[in-house]
Structures are given as structure tokens and as C-alpha cells.
Design an enzyme around this catalytic site. Structure first.
Site, PDB file in Angstrom:
ATOM      1  CG  ASP A  24      -1.968   1.017   1.255  1.00 20.76           C
ATOM      2  OD1 ASP A  24      -2.853   0.931   0.404  1.00 20.76           O
ATOM      3  OD2 ASP A  24      -1.945   1.924   2.126  1.00 20.76           O
TER       4      ASP A  24
ATOM      5  CD  GLU B 113      15.681 -13.664   4.977  1.00 22.34           C
ATOM      6  OE1 GLU B 113      14.781 -14.147   5.703  1.00 22.34           O
ATOM      7  OE2 GLU B 113      16.261 -12.593   5.238  1.00 22.34           O
TER       8      GLU B 113
HETATM    9  C1  NOJ Z   1      -4.409   2.914  -0.916  1.00 17.20           C
HETATM   10  C2  NOJ Z   1      -5.519   1.945  -0.694  1.00 17.20           C
HETATM   11  O1  NOJ Z   1      -5.756   1.227  -1.856  1.00 17.20           O
HETATM   12  C3  NOJ Z   1      -6.694   2.774  -0.243  1.00 17.20           C
HETATM   13  O2  NOJ Z   1      -7.884   2.032  -0.226  1.00 17.20           O
HETATM   14  C4  NOJ Z   1      -6.376   3.342   1.107  1.00 17.20           C
HETATM   15  O3  NOJ Z   1      -7.432   4.192   1.515  1.00 17.20           O
HETATM   16  C5  NOJ Z   1      -5.088   4.151   1.061  1.00 17.20           C
HETATM   17  N1  NOJ Z   1      -4.044   3.498   0.336  1.00 17.20           N
HETATM   18  C6  NOJ Z   1      -4.576   4.419   2.457  1.00 17.20           C
HETATM   19  O4  NOJ Z   1      -4.102   3.237   3.018  1.00 17.20           O
END
Ligand code: NOJ
Length: 563
Positions: A214, A278
Site C-alpha cells: 500500500d 530468503e
Molecule cells: C491505498 C488503498 O488502496 C486505499 O484504499 C487506502 O485508503 C489508502 N491506500 C490508504 O491506506
């Protein structure tokens, strides 16, 4: 030997079709109206039948759910809303038995404010080791009453919240690029780095096949946290400004914001690359990095970093022949230059579903969503036609493709959600000015005649499902020639049979044409993005997204032919 055995060297991810499951909205086994891990396990055979290679699960970790689970309070446990670690084991085993790999989400830019680490930081006070794990700063102004800089949250409003000291006086501020319940870590901290290596190992030890990372372009911020005002026409996550997508206007990289795409993030991924190495089994790191242009994004997938990056430039390209041709060329070149496969993606849980998006006529910035008061709501008939044609083009391309749950049913964005049902923090942080992303997160329909269309054993669903989704339910499309579900199955089968994912693109058209035509091995793909019907070249028709009239391919349609 099955495809999911832990052998190394297959690099399975180079050609894989990866299906995104949004656990809240896939299938609910315990009847509380919220999807869960057992629901997913029970429905996995349907995905096998669809013909995908892997699933990516959006977060199911312990979380107060202020951002639908992207606010993690314990990275190594399952939220009771979704089940238990044992339920995860069952899910993973069921998937592996079906030769389906399992990728999980990891959220390293921020945690939930409920996380013990952040609570300890608040309790420990300025200058403490605990505070150094997050991004705390003194405020500006005489009494620190102004935020440390002018940064705005991706979800709207300012990116800083002021704390209150133990004695009730106003304290330091903390940074949150997203909701105020999502404090940003400080990745200069070696302690933070060590914790995340341990999180990776926790899931790798349990046998996951990889991670979707993310906000992989966040994490490191420019020294001094300088002020920055983003361009008005850019996507909120930092993607392509809308103007760059217009023909004739160059896609120059905008000045790099001090919170995205800083050089230091690459060191983190080189480190993570070594952690994954790893383990046997070609485990994969997939970057969610909203970075332009593609040559810059390709830095995330250099040989010693991550393996894949979501191709958001492709997702953001309108249904337009010359622009599609350009983005396909640019993608193959940029990723090819660093030895990585291109990925292709049209929908996910953060964007308007492509069966609606491709028929939008006005500007719609990523993350803003559409709703009842949106001017020029998309025509759903045109949208679905274009979505089917666009998917047929995408699944013919060499590399790895991502699908988002429900697109195989042709689901449009749910537009008429009542205000009180909305949960996206974007909606609240902009006082309803932006609808946000709830419209693409509505629980998917399985059986037309069941309550909640078979989504929940209890017959309820956390977001209301549009009544006309009964016609799109999976059981209405199963085995029905020409249905969207059968189109996806056919495309996935042919893609495999003709090894399209490991093929090449040989253009057959004139680069200014509305008709995109190319050859991939022994298959010719023709995508007509215009309105005028065209005659197909010679060759046996293998797949069509819309029925032909004789040999005529209508507008907004794609065909595959045997060369
Ligand atoms: C990207 C994620 O896909 C989204 O759904 C989220 O709100 C933001 N990052 C924050 O984590």
C-alpha cells in the site's frame, strides 16, 4: 506437481492473472452483512472456474475500520469481523489446493491510531523513542497553533492533527497523509524497519505468495517537510494529471511532491527484496505506486526491488485508440527496460468501476467517485460495452493482469447509495463534496433470487446493493453464451492456450486510428474504440466482446482472430 508448490525459478507472476478480493464485499459466511474469510474459502471454486492464477486480499487485519481496514491496529492478526488466523490458514490451503496463489496486503506508510505503537507514542511525549517511530512535529506560530506545513490529506482537509498533552494543554502535531486515524510512520527509524521485516516474515512463514504494498510511493518524506501545493488536476494519490492524458499535450512529470516518490523508498524495497529472497517459491512484491511517468514507476520494479507495479497509467487511459496504443508501447518499453513484466489493470477498490468510468464524459479525479448529484452520469449500456471491449483488449496483452471482484459480472459503479450508508473517510472529510469510493465497494451478487443476492448467509449487506444487480448475479450469467462472465472465462482460457501473456505486441494498424489492431503470436486482436463498424481481417474468430454482423465489428467492441 502443482503450480503452487514452493519451487523457485518459475517467476509465475510474470504472466499471472491476479484477482483482487475485497474481503468486506466478496462473501459473508457468518451472516453479519460483512464479508469474511470463511465466505471467501467457500466461494474459491468459482474463481478456479473463472481461470485466474492468484488472489490478492485487501486487508483483513485487526482494525477499527475507519478506512475499511487500511488502518491496521495489529499487522499479525485477523480482525474478528473477518474471522481468525485459523480461518486464514483454511483459506490459504483451499486456494493452494486449487493452484491459486495468495497475495496479502501490507500497509507500511501508516498504522491505525489505535495501534499500540501509536498509543505508546502519544503517552510517551515529545522527544521520546516512541514518538520517533511516527512523524510528530511542533506546530508553527507563536504557540505552535499552526500545522507544521501546508500538506493536505489525500482524503481532504489538512494532513496534520494536533495532540493534547497529559495535562490537557495542546501538544505536538502528527502527520497523516490519509485519515486522522492513520498516523504516518517515520521510516528513518530503524526500529520501524525492523518491525516491518518481522511482519513480512510472519506472513511468509505462514506461506503467503506475496504482498501488495500500500502507498509504496509514500513512506519517505523530503527532509524538512517543505510546503507543497499539488496541481489542481492531479489524482489524489499523485497519479497522472488529467491534462496529461489529452492527445497533443505532453505527459511531463509534475514536480515531485515532498511526500511521494522520494529516492529513499527504494532502499526499503531492496531490503524487502532480500527478505523475500530468503524464501522459496518466487514470492512477489507488487507496488501500489501512483507515480508518473511510467519510466519513473519502473524504478519500483528494478531487478533488486519489487516484482510488479500496478500500471495506473493504463487504468487512467480513456477508451481511445491512439492513447491506448501509446500507453501500451510506453508500458512495454518502460518495464521492459528494467526486465520487469508490464501489469495491466482497469478497476480496483479505489476507482470508479470501469463499466461506468469508460462512459464518463466529464472530468472525474481518482478517489472522488460519482453519486446521485454528479452531472453527466455515465450511460451504463455504453459503459458495459466499452468495459467488455477494454477487458478483452487488456487480457490479450503480454504481462500480468489484475481483475477486481465483480468486474467479471460487468458491475457498474453503485451510484445511488444513501448518504447514511457511506463509509469512505473521503466523504466525511470533504463534507460530502467528494463521494469517495463506496460505489465500487458494494457487495457482489451471486444468486439473483436470494436475499442480498447470495452475498450474505444472513441476507444483509453493509452497503445496499442496487436492485437491478439481480440481472447481473453470477447465477444469471453462468453458462449463458455472450454473458460478461462467459466472456471473461473464454478470454482467460484462450489467453492461456495461446500463451498471450508471454507473447509480444506487433502493431498492424495506423497509429492514429480509432482501431487498435495488433498481433500477439498466432492471434490477431482488433479493438474498435470508435463508433463506425469495420470489417475484420481474414481469420477464424476466437472471441468477440459484442456479436458481429457478418464480418463487421461494431464500435466499442473487440475481437480476437486466429492469425
Ligand atoms: C491505498 C488503498 O488502496 C486505499 O484504499 C487506502 O485508503 C489508502 N491506500 C490508504 O491506506
Amino acid at each position: 506437481m502443482t503450480g503452487t508448490e514452493l519451487t523457485s525459478g518459475t517467476e509465475w507472476w510474470r504472466t499471472a492473472v491476479i484477482y483482487q478480493i475485497y474481503p468486506r464485499s466478496f462473501a459473508d459466511a457468518n451472516g453479519d452483512g460483512m464479508g469474511d474469510l470463511s465466505g471467501i474459502s467457500a466461494r474459491l471454486p468459482h474463481l478456479k472456474e473463472l481461470g485466474i492464477d492468484a488472489i490478492w486480499l485487501s486487508p483483513f487485519y485487526t482494525s477499527p475500520q475507519r478506512d475499511a481496514g487500511y488502518d491496521v491496529a495489529d499487522y499479525c492478526n485477523v480482525d474478528p469481523l473477518f474471522g481468525t488466523l485459523d480461518d486464514f490458514e483454511v483459506l490459504q490451503q483451499t486456494a493452494h489446493d486449487l493452484d491459486i496463489r495468495v497475495i496479502v496486503d501490507i500497509v507500511p506508510n501508516h498504522s491505525s491510531s489505535d495501534h499500540g505503537w501509536f498509543q505508546a507514542a502519544l503517552a510517551s511525549g515529545p522527544g521520546s523513542e516512541e514518538r520517533a517511530r511516527y512523524t510528530f512535529r511542533d506546530g508553527r506560530g507563536e504557540n505552535g497553533e499552526l500545522p507544521p506545513n501546508n500538506w493536505e490529506s489525500v482524503f481532504g482537509g489538512r494532513a496534520w492533527t494536533r495532540t493534547t498533552n497529559a495535562d490537557g494543554t495542546p501538544g505536538q502535531w502528527y502527520l497523516h497523509l490519509f485519515d486522522s486515524s492513520q498516523p504516518d510512520f517515520d521510516w528513518e527509524s530503524e526500529w520501524v524497519r525492523e518491525q516491518f521485516r518481522a511482519v513480512l516474515r510472519f506472513w511468509l512463514d505462514r506461506g503467503v505468495d506475496g504482498f501488495r504494498v500500500d502507498v509504496a510511493h509514500g513512506m519517505i518524506k523530503a527532509p524538512g517537510l517543505p510546503d507543497y501545493t499539488p496541481p489542481a488536476d492531479g489524482g489524489s494519490m499523485g497519479g497522472t494529471p488529467a491534462s496529461a492524458l489529452e492527445p497533443g499535450i505532453s505527459a511531463e512529470a509534475p514536480a515531485t511532491p515532498p511526500y511521494w516518490a522520494q529516492e529513499g523508498v527504494h532502499e526499503i524495497y531492496r531490503d524487502w527484496h532480500n527478505v523475500l529472497a530468503e524464501y522459496a517459491g518466487d514470492r512477489v512484491l507488487a507496488a501500489e505506486a501512483w507515480v508518473d511517468p511510467l519510466s519513473e514507476m519502473a524504478k519500483w520494479v528494478r531487478a533488486d526491488e519489487m516484482h510488479q507495479a500496478f500500471n495506473f497509467a493504463y487504468l487512467e487511459t480513456p477508451w481511445n485508440g491512439p492513447l491506448l496504443r501509446r500507453v501500451i508501447d510506453d508500458s512495454l518499453e518502460a518495464f521492459g527496460n528494467v526486465g520487469a513484466p508490464s501489469t495491466w489493470v482497469l478497476s480496483n477498490h479505489d476507482v470508479v468501476r470501469h463499466a461506468s468510468r469508460l462512459a464518463l464524459t466529464g472530468d472525474n479525479l481518482q478517489g472522488h467517485g460519482i453519486g446521485p448529484k454528479t452531472a453527466d452520469l455515465p450511460d451504463t449500456v455504453i459503459g458495459l460495452r466499452r468495459a467488455r471491449a477494454a477487458t478483452a483488449l487488456m487480457l490479450s496483452l503480454p504481462g500480468s493482469s489484475y481483475l477486481y471482484q465483480g468486474e467479471e459480472l460487468g458491475l457498474p459503479e453503485a451510484v445511488d447509495l444513501p448518504d447514511h450508508a457511506r463509509e469512505d473517510p473521503t466523504w466525511f472529510r470533504t463534507s460530502g463534496e467528494r463521494y469517495g469510493r463506496d460505489g465500487c465497494r458494494v457487495p457482489i451478487p451471486w444468486e439473483a433470487a436470494s436475499e442480498s443476492f447470495g452475498f450474505s448467509s444472513g441476507g444483509t449487506s453493509w452497503l445496499p446493493q442496487p436492485a437491478d444487480w439481480s440481472a447481473l448475479a453470477r447465477d444469471q450469467q453462468e453458462g449463458v453464451p455472450g454473458s460478461t462472465l462467459e466472456l471473461y472465462k473464454l478470454a482467460l482460457r484462450l489467453r492461456r492456450e495461446h500463451s498471450l501473456a508471454s507473447g509480444t505486441v506487433e502493431w498492424l494498424d495506423d497509429s492514429n486510428s480509432e482501431v487498435v489492431e495488433y498481433r500477439n503470436g498466432n492471434v490477431i486482436i482488433v479493438a474498435n474504440t470508435g463508433a463506425t463498424s469495420i470489417e475484420l481481417p481474414a481469420g477464424e474468430v476466437l472471441l468477440v466482446s459484442e456479436s458481429l454482423t457478418g464480418r463487421m465489428l461494431h464500435g466499442d467492441a473487440t475481437a480476437w482472430l486466429r492469425a
